[in-house]
Design a protein around this motif. Structure first.
Motif, short mmCIF file in Angstrom:
data_model
loop_
_atom_site.label_atom_id
_atom_site.label_comp_id
_atom_site.label_asym_id
_atom_site.label_seq_id
_atom_site.Cartn_x
_atom_site.Cartn_y
_atom_site.Cartn_z
N SER A 40 0.58 -1.24 0.18
CA SER A 40 0.01 -0.17 -0.02
C SER A 40 0.98 1.33 -0.24
O SER A 40 0.32 2.46 0.30
N GLU A 78 0.47 5.60 -1.87
CA GLU A 78 -1.13 5.81 -2.36
C GLU A 78 -1.42 6.99 -1.74
O GLU A 78 -2.43 7.46 -2.23
N TYR A 88 -3.39 -8.61 -0.16
CA TYR A 88 -2.75 -8.29 -1.36
C TYR A 88 -2.59 -9.59 -2.15
O TYR A 88 -2.58 -10.70 -1.51
#
Length: 377
Positions: free
Chosen positions: A73, A76, A95
């Motif tokens: 992540s 982002e 994921y």
């Protein structure tokens, strides 16, 4: 109607992609996304696997979305690490997930690019439906669209995606004729503070140059990359963009790439990187060779505001976080992301979390809004 998944943005022509509504934002342009791929800032083992979505009808590109399968992540700016940890605690994989957005760029713009016309809403809905089906077919835990436009937010909400809000600090142009006219809207003590900050720069012998596109030569690009990397390293991170990417962006984006270069005694000492859209300026990277009092405020904020006034741009987004921006005239503005969680159990839990989080976000926005520097009516 046919959907295609692109493993590289070059599988569609720049002319077709850039003809869609929303690509007037520099970060949504084919050239920007291609530069990230060409220079390996995404793809390979970066955890960003290009998986762009294309909607084609009768051989014509009608809609598209920049999309990536993510193995983490990072990069982002909408933080879901806690969600990933919750999945792990239950023995489930968060994921890979699907991200609809622009790597490393917390800028607010369209994410669902559509052909202009009466059926724009239908095209957005078709893209969203395909994103959901992709999660099922590819066994992805979720899909996330970050920093979406108002039109996209409404489209995701109609489809039942969870909405999440956050706060950035944006500057808005009220038709100011120059920087002094802008400062005239400040309370006296705040106006003096801003002028004092700017005076420190000139008194220290620093001169700021504005460079755009092709006028940014190789030595300047090398300096810009070096000082921006220095800033990342100072915070314990590797920079997102490499020198090759800066070189390609300068070549393909033209005047949309803006560098404010601080010079002292003929030598560069700091730089700030901006991207210019049709009606907005976006601040992205900054770095300096050492510590200079007030130089960060001058290069990243005052210079950006002055540039917006000169270019008649209506909005300036200087990046994420930073209550110190308020004293320079930036006001709290809500940003939005949309989230599709495939597992209903986690969807309900995350929906409850977002509802409670939204109350805190609204309270924060109200609290910081009380500290803007403008004169009260």
């Amino acid at each position: 109607m046919e959907f295609r998944e692109l493993s590289a943005i070059d599988e569609v022509s720049a002319a077709e992609w850039n003809a869609l509504e929303g690509s007037d934002c520099p970060f949504l342009r084919h050239e920007f996304l291609a530069a990230l791929e060409h220079t390996h800032c995404v793809g390979g083992n970066t955890g960003w696997t290009p998986a762009h979505l294309l909607l084609v009808e009768h051989g014509r590109v009608r809609a598209a979305a920049p999309a990536y399968r993510k193995a983490h992540s990072w990069g982002e700016f909408v933080f879901d690490f806690g969600w990933a940890q919750a999945y792990a605690r239950h023995g489930l994989a968060y994921y890979p997930k699907l991200l609809v957005g622009v790597p490393f760029s917390p800028v607010n713009s369209a994410r669902l690019l559509v052909t202009a016309g009466a059926d724009a809403a239908d095209l957005r809905d078709a893209l969203i439906g395909e994103l959901q089906r992709r999660c099922s077919r590819q066994r992805l835990s979720s899909a996330h669209a970050t920093f979406v436009s108002d039109e996209d937010r409404a489209a995701f909400e109609r489809r039942g995606w969870l909405l999440r809000s956050d706060v950035q600090f944006h500057w808005h142009n009220q038709g100011f004729t120059d920087f002094d006219a802008y400062l005239a809207t400040f309370r006296s003590e705040k106006r003096k503070q801003a002028r004092r900050e700017r005076r420190r720069i000139t008194d220290s012998g620093i001169v700021v140059r504005t460079l755009r596109g092709a006028s940014i030569d190789a030595p300047v690009l090398e300096f810009v990359h070096a000082v921006h990397a220095r800033t990342f390293h100072a915070h314990g991170h590797e920079p997102y963009l490499n020198l090759a990417c800066f070189r390609e962006l300068a070549r393909v984006l033209g005047d949309a790439l803006v560098v404010k270069l601080a010079m002292r005694a003929g030598e560069p000492v700091a730089a700030a990187v901006f991207f210019m859209g049709a009606d907005a300026l976006y601040g992205r990277y900054w770095g300096a060779v050492g510590e200079f009092h007030s130089l960060h405020f001058e290069l990243c904020y005052h210079q950006g505001i002055e540039f917006c006034i000169e270019q008649a741009l209506s909005r300036f987004e200087p990046g994420t976080q930073g209550e110190h921006k308020i004293a320079r005239g930036f006001e709290p503005s809500h940003t939005w992301s949309a989230h599709y969680i495939a597992d209903e159990r986690f969807r309900d839990a995350i929906a409850d979390f977002l509802q409670r989080e939204a109350v805190q976000v609204d309270a924060y926005a109200d609290a910081v809004a009380a500290h803007v520097p403008f004169r009260r009516p």
